[in-house]
Structure formats: C-alpha cells, structure tokens
Design a protein around this motif. Structure first.
Motif, PDB file in Angstrom:
ATOM      1  N   HIS A  69       0.839  -1.082   0.166  1.00  0.00           N
ATOM      2  CA  HIS A  69      -0.034   0.046   0.062  1.00  0.00           C
ATOM      3  C   HIS A  69       0.956   1.268   0.171  1.00  0.00           C
ATOM      4  O   HIS A  69       0.588   2.124  -0.777  1.00  0.00           O
ATOM      5  CB  HIS A  69      -0.938  -0.157   1.180  1.00  0.00           C
ATOM      6  CG  HIS A  69      -1.701   1.215   1.403  1.00  0.00           C
ATOM      7  ND1 HIS A  69      -2.909   1.611   0.368  1.00  0.00           N
ATOM      8  CD2 HIS A  69      -1.829   2.224   2.239  1.00  0.00           C
ATOM      9  CE1 HIS A  69      -3.233   2.601   0.695  1.00  0.00           C
ATOM     10  NE2 HIS A  69      -2.607   3.346   1.838  1.00  0.00           N
ATOM     11  N   SER A 122      -0.006   0.264  -4.120  1.00  0.00           N
ATOM     12  CA  SER A 122      -0.961  -0.729  -4.606  1.00  0.00           C
ATOM     13  C   SER A 122      -2.252  -0.169  -4.942  1.00  0.00           C
ATOM     14  O   SER A 122      -2.775  -0.733  -5.820  1.00  0.00           O
ATOM     15  CB  SER A 122      -0.909  -1.862  -3.439  1.00  0.00           C
ATOM     16  OG  SER A 122      -1.601  -1.371  -2.657  1.00  0.00           O
ATOM     17  N   ARG A 123      -2.806   0.805  -4.420  1.00  0.00           N
ATOM     18  CA  ARG A 123      -4.044   1.225  -4.678  1.00  0.00           C
ATOM     19  C   ARG A 123      -3.973   2.031  -6.187  1.00  0.00           C
ATOM     20  O   ARG A 123      -4.722   1.815  -6.877  1.00  0.00           O
ATOM     21  CB  ARG A 123      -4.477   2.290  -3.681  1.00  0.00           C
ATOM     22  CG  ARG A 123      -5.624   3.039  -4.016  1.00  0.00           C
ATOM     23  CD  ARG A 123      -6.166   3.898  -3.001  1.00  0.00           C
ATOM     24  NE  ARG A 123      -7.513   4.546  -3.438  1.00  0.00           N
ATOM     25  CZ  ARG A 123      -7.709   5.683  -2.892  1.00  0.00           C
ATOM     26  NH1 ARG A 123      -7.158   6.523  -2.342  1.00  0.00           N
ATOM     27  NH2 ARG A 123      -9.066   6.227  -3.521  1.00  0.00           N
ATOM     28  N   GLN A 124      -2.925   2.549  -6.429  1.00  0.00           N
ATOM     29  CA  GLN A 124      -2.785   3.157  -7.607  1.00  0.00           C
ATOM     30  C   GLN A 124      -2.748   2.328  -8.717  1.00  0.00           C
ATOM     31  O   GLN A 124      -3.250   2.403  -9.880  1.00  0.00           O
ATOM     32  CB  GLN A 124      -1.875   4.255  -7.683  1.00  0.00           C
ATOM     33  CG  GLN A 124      -1.944   5.602  -6.979  1.00  0.00           C
ATOM     34  CD  GLN A 124      -1.319   5.401  -5.607  1.00  0.00           C
ATOM     35  OE1 GLN A 124      -1.076   4.215  -5.128  1.00  0.00           O
ATOM     36  NE2 GLN A 124      -1.103   6.445  -4.865  1.00  0.00           N
ATOM     37  N   ALA A 170      -3.816  -0.992  -8.738  1.00  0.00           N
ATOM     38  CA  ALA A 170      -5.069  -1.506  -8.874  1.00  0.00           C
ATOM     39  C   ALA A 170      -6.277  -0.559  -9.375  1.00  0.00           C
ATOM     40  O   ALA A 170      -6.601  -1.249 -10.597  1.00  0.00           O
ATOM     41  CB  ALA A 170      -5.802  -1.991  -7.428  1.00  0.00           C
ATOM     42  N   GLU A 171      -6.173   0.575  -9.180  1.00  0.00           N
ATOM     43  CA  GLU A 171      -6.959   1.526 -10.093  1.00  0.00           C
ATOM     44  C   GLU A 171      -6.779   1.475 -11.485  1.00  0.00           C
ATOM     45  O   GLU A 171      -7.499   1.569 -12.432  1.00  0.00           O
ATOM     46  CB  GLU A 171      -6.789   2.839  -9.349  1.00  0.00           C
ATOM     47  CG  GLU A 171      -7.527   2.953  -7.952  1.00  0.00           C
ATOM     48  CD  GLU A 171      -7.666   4.207  -7.443  1.00  0.00           C
ATOM     49  OE1 GLU A 171      -6.714   5.001  -7.728  1.00  0.00           O
ATOM     50  OE2 GLU A 171      -8.187   4.670  -6.161  1.00  0.00           O
ATOM     51  N   GLN A 172      -5.294   1.716 -11.851  1.00  0.00           N
ATOM     52  CA  GLN A 172      -4.948   1.729 -13.191  1.00  0.00           C
ATOM     53  C   GLN A 172      -5.400   0.371 -14.109  1.00  0.00           C
ATOM     54  O   GLN A 172      -5.788   0.502 -15.115  1.00  0.00           O
ATOM     55  CB  GLN A 172      -3.456   1.898 -13.202  1.00  0.00           C
ATOM     56  CG  GLN A 172      -2.792   3.453 -13.008  1.00  0.00           C
ATOM     57  CD  GLN A 172      -1.276   3.430 -13.033  1.00  0.00           C
ATOM     58  OE1 GLN A 172      -0.844   3.214 -14.139  1.00  0.00           O
ATOM     59  NE2 GLN A 172      -0.742   4.134 -12.208  1.00  0.00           N
ATOM     60  N   LYS A 211      -7.702  -1.708 -13.087  1.00  0.00           N
ATOM     61  CA  LYS A 211      -9.337  -1.799 -13.535  1.00  0.00           C
ATOM     62  C   LYS A 211      -9.404  -0.812 -14.665  1.00  0.00           C
ATOM     63  O   LYS A 211     -10.418  -1.287 -15.520  1.00  0.00           O
ATOM     64  CB  LYS A 211      -9.638  -1.357 -12.218  1.00  0.00           C
ATOM     65  CG  LYS A 211     -11.353  -0.950 -11.999  1.00  0.00           C
ATOM     66  CD  LYS A 211     -12.057  -2.276 -12.101  1.00  0.00           C
ATOM     67  CE  LYS A 211     -13.425  -2.056 -12.365  1.00  0.00           C
ATOM     68  NZ  LYS A 211     -14.463  -2.794 -13.159  1.00  0.00           N
ATOM     69  N   LYS A 212      -8.902   0.338 -14.592  1.00  0.00           N
ATOM     70  CA  LYS A 212      -9.296   1.433 -15.772  1.00  0.00           C
ATOM     71  C   LYS A 212      -9.059   0.773 -17.202  1.00  0.00           C
ATOM     72  O   LYS A 212      -9.718   0.786 -17.971  1.00  0.00           O
ATOM     73  CB  LYS A 212      -8.497   2.577 -15.345  1.00  0.00           C
ATOM     74  CG  LYS A 212      -8.909   3.675 -16.500  1.00  0.00           C
ATOM     75  CD  LYS A 212      -8.158   4.982 -16.198  1.00  0.00           C
ATOM     76  CE  LYS A 212      -8.336   5.791 -17.477  1.00  0.00           C
ATOM     77  NZ  LYS A 212      -6.957   6.574 -17.929  1.00  0.00           N
ATOM     78  N   ASP A 239     -11.128  -2.219 -17.960  1.00  0.00           N
ATOM     79  CA  ASP A 239     -12.604  -1.615 -18.440  1.00  0.00           C
ATOM     80  C   ASP A 239     -12.403  -0.877 -19.791  1.00  0.00           C
ATOM     81  O   ASP A 239     -13.344  -1.116 -20.674  1.00  0.00           O
ATOM     82  CB  ASP A 239     -12.980  -0.504 -17.477  1.00  0.00           C
ATOM     83  CG  ASP A 239     -13.710  -1.064 -16.048  1.00  0.00           C
ATOM     84  OD1 ASP A 239     -13.700  -2.319 -15.987  1.00  0.00           O
ATOM     85  OD2 ASP A 239     -13.742  -0.060 -15.094  1.00  0.00           O
ATOM     86  N   PRO A 283       3.165   1.987  -9.707  1.00  0.00           N
ATOM     87  CA  PRO A 283       2.394   2.737 -10.487  1.00  0.00           C
ATOM     88  C   PRO A 283       2.997   3.391 -11.926  1.00  0.00           C
ATOM     89  O   PRO A 283       2.047   3.480 -12.881  1.00  0.00           O
ATOM     90  CB  PRO A 283       2.086   4.089  -9.551  1.00  0.00           C
ATOM     91  CG  PRO A 283       2.249   3.506  -8.020  1.00  0.00           C
ATOM     92  CD  PRO A 283       3.372   2.436  -8.380  1.00  0.00           C
TER      93      PRO A 283
END
Length: 79
Positions: free
Chosen positions: A12, A16-18, A20-22, A24-25, A28, A64
């Motif tokens: 984290h 890791s949040r960034q 995961a968000e990247q 996911k984006k 999609d 990231p």
C-alpha cells in the motif's frame, strides 16, 4: 485470467491502490471484464519487491509507473 494485487501495508505504501486503479481502468477501457478477474489480497510475503501482483499464479513486481506497461505486456496480449 486472474490478476491479484497485494493491498497489504508495505505494498500500500508503495502504491498498490494506484496500481489496482490503473489496472481496473485498463481492463474496463479494453472491455476485458469478462476475461480478467481483478482481485486484491493481503501480504504475499515478498514485501521488499514492491507492489506484488500475481497473474495466474506467476509473480510480478509492479509500480504505479509500470502498471500500464505490465497490462500491455502481460494482460492485453494474453486475454
């Protein structure tokens, strides 16, 4: 295809949040929701190697800054 991102405290702190968000984006954007399962997990035991990511049980160290390249090389071409 299963992609798991470590969300434990060490990863984290390293973004890791960034990551995961990247991912996911990108999943999609490329409409791969039906082929890529993106999940999170706590410590994978390789804390010193950066943000830990597994892809079908293979281990990768992702940041990231390298998340998009990881997606292109390891996910998009295999999905």
């Amino acid at each position: 295809m299963k992609v798991t991102v470590c969300i434990g405290s060490s990863c984290h702190i390293k973004g890791s949040r960034q990551v995961a968000e990247q991912l996911k984006k990108l999943v999609d954007e490329h409409k791969l929701e039906d082929r890529v399962e993106l999940t999170g997990t706590f410590c994978m035991g390789k804390c010193q190697q950066g943000v830990c990511v597994t892809l079908n049980d293979a281990f990768y160290s992702v940041t990231p800054d390298t998340a998009a390249a990881f997606f292109q090389e390891h996910i998009l071409h295999k999905a």
